[in-house]
Structure formats: C-alpha cells, structure tokens
Design a protein around this motif. Structure first.
Motif, mmCIF file in Angstrom:
data_model
loop_
_atom_site.group_PDB
_atom_site.id
_atom_site.type_symbol
_atom_site.label_atom_id
_atom_site.label_comp_id
_atom_site.label_asym_id
_atom_site.label_seq_id
_atom_site.Cartn_x
_atom_site.Cartn_y
_atom_site.Cartn_z
ATOM 1 N N PHE B 318 0.849 -1.186 0.000
ATOM 2 C CA PHE B 318 0.000 0.000 0.000
ATOM 3 C C PHE B 318 0.885 1.236 0.000
ATOM 4 N N LYS B 319 0.474 2.206 -0.796
ATOM 5 C CA LYS B 319 1.272 3.431 -0.880
ATOM 6 C C LYS B 319 0.767 4.421 0.159
ATOM 7 N N ILE B 320 1.637 4.806 1.069
ATOM 8 C CA ILE B 320 1.229 5.734 2.120
ATOM 9 C C ILE B 320 1.609 7.157 1.725
ATOM 10 N N SER B 321 2.809 7.306 1.188
ATOM 11 C CA SER B 321 3.208 8.600 0.613
ATOM 12 C C SER B 321 4.087 8.266 -0.579
ATOM 13 N N ASP B 322 4.641 9.295 -1.229
ATOM 14 C CA ASP B 322 5.466 9.032 -2.399
ATOM 15 C C ASP B 322 6.661 8.158 -2.082
ATOM 16 N N THR B 323 7.090 8.222 -0.828
ATOM 17 C CA THR B 323 8.281 7.459 -0.472
ATOM 18 C C THR B 323 7.970 6.323 0.479
ATOM 19 N N HIS B 324 6.796 6.289 1.038
ATOM 20 C CA HIS B 324 6.492 5.355 2.107
ATOM 21 C C HIS B 324 5.480 4.293 1.656
#
Lengths: 358, 357, 313
Positions: B318-324
């Motif tokens: 799951f993508k939480i932020s662009d980097t996370h």
C-alpha cells in the motif's frame, strides 16, 4: 477507493473473494506461540537418518557384517580344517558344486607362459586319483590346504586385531587425550612432549623392534598397536577437551562440586563420543593393514596359523601360475579396508552434517 | 538537482537448492537507489537481505537459482558514457570484468575472516587496481597508501607489508574498506559492517564510511539488523521479512510513522535508554523456514495484529506517501481500527521531543 | 620464529637420542652374543669381546654406541652378507630407493593435486565423484595389492613392463613400482586438497576477492590454492610413513635392490645388526623429513612466521 493506493503491479484486488470475517483480528497471542521451526529432534535419530542416506556407507556396513559372519561360520561349513594338509591335492583350482556345470569354478585352470604366449587348460580334479568328488571352493594351496577355510580363519585374525585396535584407541588414546586436555598446564606439557617423541618414531620401527624381542604372533602385533596406535586418537580427544572444558555446562558442573573424573567421563565424553567413534573406525583399517603388512614381510602370525597377510604372502609366491590362491585373501582384505573406510566416512558425515555438504 | 538512479531492482526472486530441498530466499523484491544516497536493508537473519546484496554483486552461491527479476545498474564506463546493464543477464565473467570492484564494491561482516591470510595488506589493496586498470605497481602502491590514510590507519607504510593477522579487528575492517575503495566504485555495499566489532569501534567505522561517501559522492547500501546503525547512516530504509519487502520509506517515516506490525516489532526490540520496561521486547517466535510454500502473510503467525485474511492472501504494497510503502492488510479501508503498540508510541514521542529540543 | 626452530630441533634431537637408547637396549636384550659360533673357544670369545669392547662397563659401551651410530657407522652384517660392512651394502641401495621414492612422491603429488583441484572446482559432478572413489580406494587398498595387480596384468599378462626391476633398464622397470607406491600419495593428497579447496572456496576472503572482480587462474592459484596448500603439511607425515612401509613390500614384490628389500631380508634372516641399522636410518629419515616439513610450514604460513608481533588499535 482505498485511502491508500495499491502499489503492487500484479495485484488485482477485484479478483479476490473476500470472506465476511476477513478483516477481523485473529486474536493471535504470538507470545504463546510455540516455535516449531526448531522442534527438537533426537540427535542420534538424525545421525541414523543421515547415515542411511549415504549409500556407500550402508553398503560398506552390510559387507562388513557379511564378512564378520563369514569369518565366524566360514571355517565350520567347509568340512576342512585350516591346517589339514594333503600333499597329493596341492594347487587345486577352485571348484564349486553347481557352478561347475556352467563352466566356471569347475576346477580347471589355464597355465600360461609370461607375456600372453602359449597356454593350456588343466584340471587336477580329473587327473588326480580320488579327487573326482572333492570340492575346494577356493582351491588349495601348495600344501593341499583348503583356501576357503584358511581365508576365513585369516579374516578372524584380522577382525580380532580390529577389535583390539578399537579397545586400545578407547582405553589408551582417548583417556590420554582427555586427561592431558582437562588438566592442562604442566601435566599437559609433559604428556604432549612424550606424545611427540612417540609420534616421531615411525610405527614400522616400533613394530620391527618389538618383533625382534618378542616372538612374532598375535600378541606381539597387538602390543605394537598398543605402543603406537593411540596417538591420533589422543590428539583428537585432547583438542575436543580443550574446546569443551571452557563451556558453560562444564563450568556449571564444576560449580556444583563435580570432581574431575566425573566431568571428564560423564560430562565431556558424551559430547565428543561422535568424533571418537569416527576416529576409531578410521583406526581399524590401519590396524588391519599393519597386521597384513607385517605378515607379508614375514613378521606376522606364525604358520600353520593364517592371517590375511600371511595368506597373501604365500599366495604371492605362486601368483603368476596360480592366481586363484592369492585372490580370496586379497579381495577380503581390500574389501575389509574399503568397508571400514566407507563406514567411517559415512559416520563422520552423519555426525557432522557440515562436512557432508562439502 | 535531479536524482540519478543507479540501481533498480524489480521483482527479484531467488531460490537455493539445498540437500533438504528448495529454499525460496527472496520472493519478489523491488528496490531503488540513487547516486550519493544511502539505503539500509533491515531484517532478521534469513530475511534475504544478504542474498539481495549478493545478487546485486553477482556473487550468488553456485546452488542459487534466479527465478525472475531484473537488477539494473547504471554506471559511467571508461568513455564517461552512462551505461545501464542488467546484472542478472550478465555472465559471471562479464560481471567480474566490468562491475565487481570497479563499480560495485563490498564490505563484509567479519573482518577477521574476510582478508586473505597469506597476502600482505598492500598487495590486497593494489590487486584490483592492477587487475582492472593495469595500473603500474608503484602508482598502485602510492594510491594504496593514500587509501590507508583515508581510512584512518596510522603508519601506512608499515601496514602495507603486514599480514591480516597482525592487525586488530577494527583495523582490518578499515583495510577492507580501503580495498573496496581501491577502484573508486559508484556503489558500496556494506553487509553488517560493524556487527563483529566492538561498540566503540562501530561508531568510528560508520563515520568513516559516511565521510568517504560524502567525499567521493558514492551510493551506499547497508545490510543490517541493527536499527541503531540505520538511524545513524541511512536516508532510506527497506524492511525485509521472509524474503519480501514489508515496508519501505525514508528514515524518518520508518522511525516516526511505522505502519507494518513487523517494523513495530523491530523498533520495540531496539534498546533505548528511556525504556522504563525492565525487559527488552522481542518479537516472539522465529522467521519461517522458506522451504515450504508460504500461504498468506509470512509474518501472520508472529503477528499480534494478524487478520483472518492474512492466513489466506499475502497483502499487496500500500502506498502511504510518495516514499512510504507498507505491505499489510491493516492499511486496507476494511481493516478494523487499530493503534500501534503503546511502547512504540511512547518511544516515538520521546524521540520527537528529543529532536525538538 | 627462532624459538619455534629451536623447539623443533630440540624435539628432533631428543627423539633421535631416545631411539638410539632403545636400539642399544634392544641389542643388550637380544638373545646370544654376536660370537655364538660353536667353533669359537671360550678364550677366543673373550678376546673378541675385548677387541670389540664388549667387556667394558655398560655406560662406556653406550657412549661408544652413540658415537658410532651418530656417524652412521653400523658395523657389519652377520647373516645376509657375512662380515660385509653394512655401509657398503647400503651404498647402492639408498640411491635406488630414494629415486623410486621421489618418483612416487612426484607422480603422486602432481596427480593428487590435479584431481583434488578439479574435484573441488567441479564440486558434485562426475569428476568430483571419480576423485572420491579414487581416494577411498587409494587410502584403503594396501599398496602391495596394487603392486600385485599391476604386476599380474601389465607385466605378466600384457608384457608391457619387465616383471622385475633390472639394473639394465632402471627407469622402465621402476615404473610399475612407482605407480604402486604413489597410489597412497595420490589418494591422500587428492582427498586432502579437495576438502581444503572446498573450505577455502567457501570462505569469506574468497568472496571478498571475487567481489574485487578477480577471476580465473589468478583467483584459483594466487588465492585459493595458496591457502589450501598450507595445511597439506599435515598429510606429509602419514605420507612418508606410507612410502616407507610401502617400499618394504613393493621392493620385495619387484625385487628392487633397495633399502626396503634389505630390511625385509634382514628381518626374515634375523640379521639383528642390519635390522637395527635400517631401523635407525628409517627413524632418522622420518624425523628429518618431519622437521623440514615443520620448518617449511613456518616459512609458508605468515601466521606462524610472524607470530606474536605487534598489532595496533
């Protein structure tokens, strides 16, 4: 749309059929979870399984058992004794009932001249009076003695020596090494110097010297093994002891007031018994070989008794003309050595799986 | 300045043939690395972190099977032109000739065993320069001296003639770093570079690597199970479990906003001066053996927060932020509301306070 | 290093002294005297005893014995070649045995190393299995079995080689004995090299060397083999013993006029003087070889050569 996007390329959420309780906690209490990865398995059971997987070792073991059984019953079933001479039946080729009908082991032998020249086939069972119904399964030697009986008698001697070698290894080598390793310090120092000196005298020399003083025979050979055969084992026992004596379980035992002998033989020994057994297996072929070698050189078991070595030695004198005389003891000896080595290899790999992967 | 990507791993999957069967060490790993940056790969032993590094390096053991994936590495070849290769598609000889030592170098875990005991330090440092670039001996030796000074070894002339056994562990690790830097690589992979060293020396070696990284503008991959190391050195963190990435993000995201229960576990297992609890937390159980096909989420049996779906279906990233990113069903909207364990919460608050002081 | 050499030298000397002492004791224990010819009268024996110093106190005799034996002066043979100096008998025998021994060692070392290296590099393939079979056979089958088999097939049946050693064809007729003797060497070196190479190839430092990009012969010879060969010294002891015992029987089988054959003959003929001389020579040879090997070990392994030097940090 989920709050968090799915970033995995090959993941298709729609194709999953969700169950109603899918998104409920299982209520795992992993603290109570019992670790099954390293569930204990009996060490010796493991060793046995690994040993069984090694085909060479298993075959070697079976052959070894077979040779031992033959050494016990072989001389009894032939109908001859090992020292019964029959001059008129000398140098008979092998003859086996049943097999002779298909043309092998029918008592005939081919006399050749060197270099593959002229040859002729003779059969002494037919030309000698009163031999028509006689069977020597492995043939006879130049004094008309049954080679079958003598071969298995010789095997008995070799096996007796093997057992003695094991006992010597255990009694002297192991104790020496364990004691030197455990006490360390000046005890170890002195014991190591003695060992170095014993070790730098070649076994051949020790044996020869003993033979000069005592009469050649089984006892002398065992004595020679006693003087020289234990060095390797004592080294291994000492090294293992040095490694183990610093470990916690020994320390714990000492704190509880255990005496030195208890620690050496009840705490440390059970932990190194694997290596000890392996090394013993390796020392058996050495002992058997020493005997065979001495007999071959003329320092072995005195006649009319036979050992594999002395049989090879006497067969050697006529082996170009009657090769069948040397083959049985030669093959049994080679098999015996080979089997011991294969079983030892298998044991080592089974006891120490790291070695097996190498 | 645009970030220049130098390593791109996609869908990497590697198995090992062992005497007891096939072992699936890595099961679909994606990873990116940019020039001058540091990524830490974190996980327990057996999580596949070292295998990932060895795959990048082309030094996988001979019983390994690459099931799928690409390891794209971008470097400047001799003409100064940028070149991208897939290391998994190169032959062993090509990797040795063009990549190893020249562009990717490695520092191993145990400096006591990673130097050839029969060769002098000097020869071991100059060997790769002479091998790859036919550098004249005198020139190579001069550079080796420079390198020894760079890694902080005193009396380098004397040390050149020493054999490894004459040096202490910390010095040996410095030598290993000097060897790695001999051909000015673009990427340095450090496989638990400080685990075998004394705590006091650990910090110095980490600082050393950081210094060199800044001076030479190289990228570094750390492989470690020690979150303390990660906090000191990394820009990005990849958390691995049982051959998969379970969470990745910047070092701040992983330390302050961890989302995967495994990362929570790792964080709470990290010693911390202010932890009032007498006992250090440990993640119960042990990682699964990767011999059997794993159904669902590999971490589920050890996970207090396991959902029923975890036993059937492996969660996606799951993508939480662009980097996370994190791979746990807890991030699905349907998941029950939950909170990270209170110990972690307390610790993060303490850390934040510390930061703001 | 100096202390190491001194220690080794000391042990070697002590061992030689122990052996001389044992040999002397054996001579005393031996039944009968050298002059047990019935034709000799009592007075003559006493005179002979005086002439050879046999009536002197035992310690004087011992020192004399040490002096003589240290000079390799063994006296004369009583049985095999009556009244011939043992040194004269040895004159042609030592070079013959040495030559065949060296041939066997060279053949054994070259073939053994090659087999071991190939087996390790091609681990778990046909070559590896072949090497394992050869080494198990070679270690477990006594050399005289090989000697007899080769003699029967290659010399007797096929006629490719002479049956026995001849001085007219010293090389061709020494080939079979050489191979028979070298089987044990081949087997132990192959087995050992394989294990050591596998261990080295699996080591961390080989991984580091590979990660530097080194490959091919440089990787195998400069790094792997060099490290694998250092502990090969440990097999040299058993090897020397194997060669010595092997030479006794192999020389007997091929009628090679060498030291082994002489020793066998002396044992069988109860020629004590010759037996003891041979025993002494074999011991000294063995001790010297082991000493050289130990010192060599120190030279090739920097960990021993430079032991106990400083380390920093």
């Amino acid at each position: 749309m989920n709050k968090y996007q799915i970033a995995s390329d090959n993941f298709d959420m729609d194709s999953i059929e969700f169950l109603p309780n899918d998104f409920e906690f299982i209520g795992n209490k992993p603290e109570e979870h019992i670790d099954s990865n390293f569930a204990s398995q009996d060490y010796w059971k493991d060793v046995f399984i690994r040993f069984k997987k090694n085909k060479g070792a298993v075959i070697g073991f079976i052959l070894l058992v077979f040779i031992t059984i033959m050494a016990i019953i072989g001389p009894m079933v032939s109908g001859y004794t090992f020292d019964q001479q029959k001059i008129e039946f000398q140098d008979f080729a092998p003859r086996v009932p049943g097999l002779e009908k298909i043309g092998i082991f029918d008592g005939s032998e081919t006399m050749r001249s060197p270099g593959g020249g002229a040859s002729r086939v003779i059969n002494k069972y037919k030309t000698t009076e009163g031999a028509a119904d006689v069977y020597y399964w492995f043939g006879t030697d130049n004094l008309g003695r049954d080679i079958w009986t003598r071969t298995w008698m010789g095997t008995r001697i070799s096996l007796i020596i093997a057992v003695s070698a094991v006992l010597i290894d255990m009694a002297i080598g192991m104790s020496y090494g364990l004691i030197a390793g455990y006490f360390g310090g000046w005890v170890d120092n002195i014991m190591q110097r003695v060992l170095e000196v014993v070790n730098s005298i070649p076994t051949l020399v020790i044996v020869t010297l003993l033979m000069l003083v005592f009469k050649p025979g089984l006892f002398t050979i065992i004595l020679a093994l006693m003087v020289s055969g234990w060095v390797g084992m004592s080294r291994i026992a000492r090294a293992q002891m040095l490694k183990l004596k610093e470990q916690e379980f020994v320390l714990a035992s000492r704190t509880f007031g255990a005496g030195s002998w208890h620690i050496i033989f009840s705490e440390v020994l059970p932990n190194i018994i694997g290596q000890i057994i392996t090394n013993t297996m390796f020392s058996i072929p050495n002992a058997i070989f020493t005997e065979a070698f001495l007999s071959f050189v003329g320092l072995g078991i005195p006649a009319p008794q036979a050992s594999l070595g002395s049989l090879i030695s006497s067969g050697y004198n006529s082996f170009t003309t009657h090769p069948y005389q040397i083959l049985p003891p030669l093959i049994v000896l080679a098999l015996l050595m080979l089997c011991c080595n294969m079983v030892a290899d298998g044991l080592r790999d089974a006891l120490d799986p790291k070695m097996a992967q190498m | 300045m645009a970030r220049e990507k130098i390593m791109e791993v996609r869908d990497l999957s590697i198995s090992f043939k062992t005497t007891t069967g096939i072992l699936n060490a890595i099961r679909g790993v994606d990873m990116d690395l940019y020039r001058g940056e540091t990524v830490a790969i974190v996980g327990e032993s057996g999580s596949g972190k070292s295998v990932t590094a060895k795959a990048m390096m082309g030094i996988l053991a001979s019983n390994s099977i690459v099931n799928s994936g690409t390891v794209k590495f971008t470097y400047n070849d001799n003409g100064g032109e940028s070149k991208t290769v897939d290391i998994l598609k190169m032959s062993k000889n090509e990797i040795r000739r063009d990549i190893n030592g020249k562009h990717i170098a490695m520092v191993f875990q145990d400096p006591m065993t990673s130097l050839d005991p029969t060769m002098t330090i000097g020869k071991q440092i100059t060997e790769s320069m002479i091998w790859h670039y036919k550098t004249p001996k005198a020139e190579a030796e001069a550079k080796a001296l420079e390198l020894l000074e760079l890694v902080g070894i005193t009396d380098p002339e004397k040390r050149m003639k020493n054999y490894p056994h004459q040096l202490s562990g910390g010095m040996r690790q410095r030598v290993v770093i000097a060897i790695a830097m001999a051909c000015d690589p673009d990427l340095l992979i450090c496989d638990e570079p400080t685990t075998a060293l004394d705590v006091t020396i650990q910090a110095r070696i980490l600082e050393l690597i950081k210094d060199i990284q800044v001076k030479k503008n190289i990228s570094v991959i750390y492989i470690t199970h020690d979150l303390g190391v990660v906090a000191k050195v990394a820009d990005y963190v990849d958390v691995m479990y049982a051959g998969k990435l379970v969470e990745k993000g910047t070092v701040d995201e992983i330390f302050y906003e961890p989302r995967h229960p495994y990362t929570w576990g790792l964080l709470s297992a990290m010693p911390d001066l202010d932890t009032r609890d007498d006992r250090l937390y440990t993640i119960p159980g042990s990682p699964p053996t990767l011999k059997n096909e794993i159904k669902g989420d590999a971490f589920a049996p050890r996970n207090k927060y396991a959902l029923n779906i975890d036993t059937r279906i492996d969660p996606p990233m799951f993508k939480i932020s662009d980097t996370h990113y994190a791979a746990t069903w807890l991030l699905d909207d349907r998941a029950p509301t939950h909170d990270m364990p209170p110990e972690i919460k307390g610790r993060i608050e303490r850390m934040l306070k510390e930061e703001n002081k | 290093m100096k202390k190491y050499i001194a220690e080794r030298l000391g042990t070697a000397l002590v061992t030689i002294l122990v052996i001389i002492f044992v040999l002397f004791a054996m001579m005393q224990l031996m039944p009968g005297s050298p002059f047990n010819d019935e034709k000799l009268s009592r007075e003559l024996i006493e005179k002979l005893n005086e002439k050879y110093g046999l009536n002197q106190p035992i310690y004087v005799q011992f020192f004399k014995y040490v002096k003589n034996i240290a000079k390799f002066d063994f006296g004369i043979s009583y049985v095999i070649n009556k009244n011939i100096s043992i040194n004269l008998m040895l004159k042609t025998r030592v070079p013959t045995s040495m030559r065949i021994g060296l041939q066997a060692v060279s053949v054994g070392a070259v073939i053994g190393l090659l087999l071991g290296i190939i087996a390790a590099l091609k681990h778990n393939t046909f070559w590896d299995n072949l090497t394992t079979v050869i080494s198990v056979l070679g270690v477990s089958v006594p050399s005289y079995v090989f000697a007899l088999l080769m003699l029967y097939f290659f010399a007797y049946r096929l006629g490719w080689f002479p049956l026995l050693y001849t001085k007219t064809e010293p090389f061709r007729s020494s080939l079979l004995p050489t191979f028979a003797l070298s089987m044990f060497t081949i087997a132990s070196i192959a087995r050992f090299t394989r294990t050591e190479m596998l261990e080295v190839l699996d080591s961390d430092y080989m991984l580091l060397v590979e990660s530097k990009g080194i490959s091919g012969p440089a990787l195998i010879f400069r790094h792997a083999l060099r490290n694998a060969l250092i502990p090969i010294v440990t097999v040299l002891g058993p090897l020397v013993v194997g060669l010595m015992t092997g030479s006794l029987v192999v020389e007997k089988i091929f009628s090679i006029p060498g030291m082994g054959a002489l020793m066998t003959a002396a044992i069988q003929a109860n020629d004590y003087n010759v037996t003891i001389a041979m025993t002494y020579i074999y011991s000294v040879m063995y001790i010297i070889i082991m000493l050289v090997v130990d010192l060599l070990y120190g030279v090739i392994d920097p960990r021993i050569r430079l032991a106990k030097e400083d380390s920093g940090e």
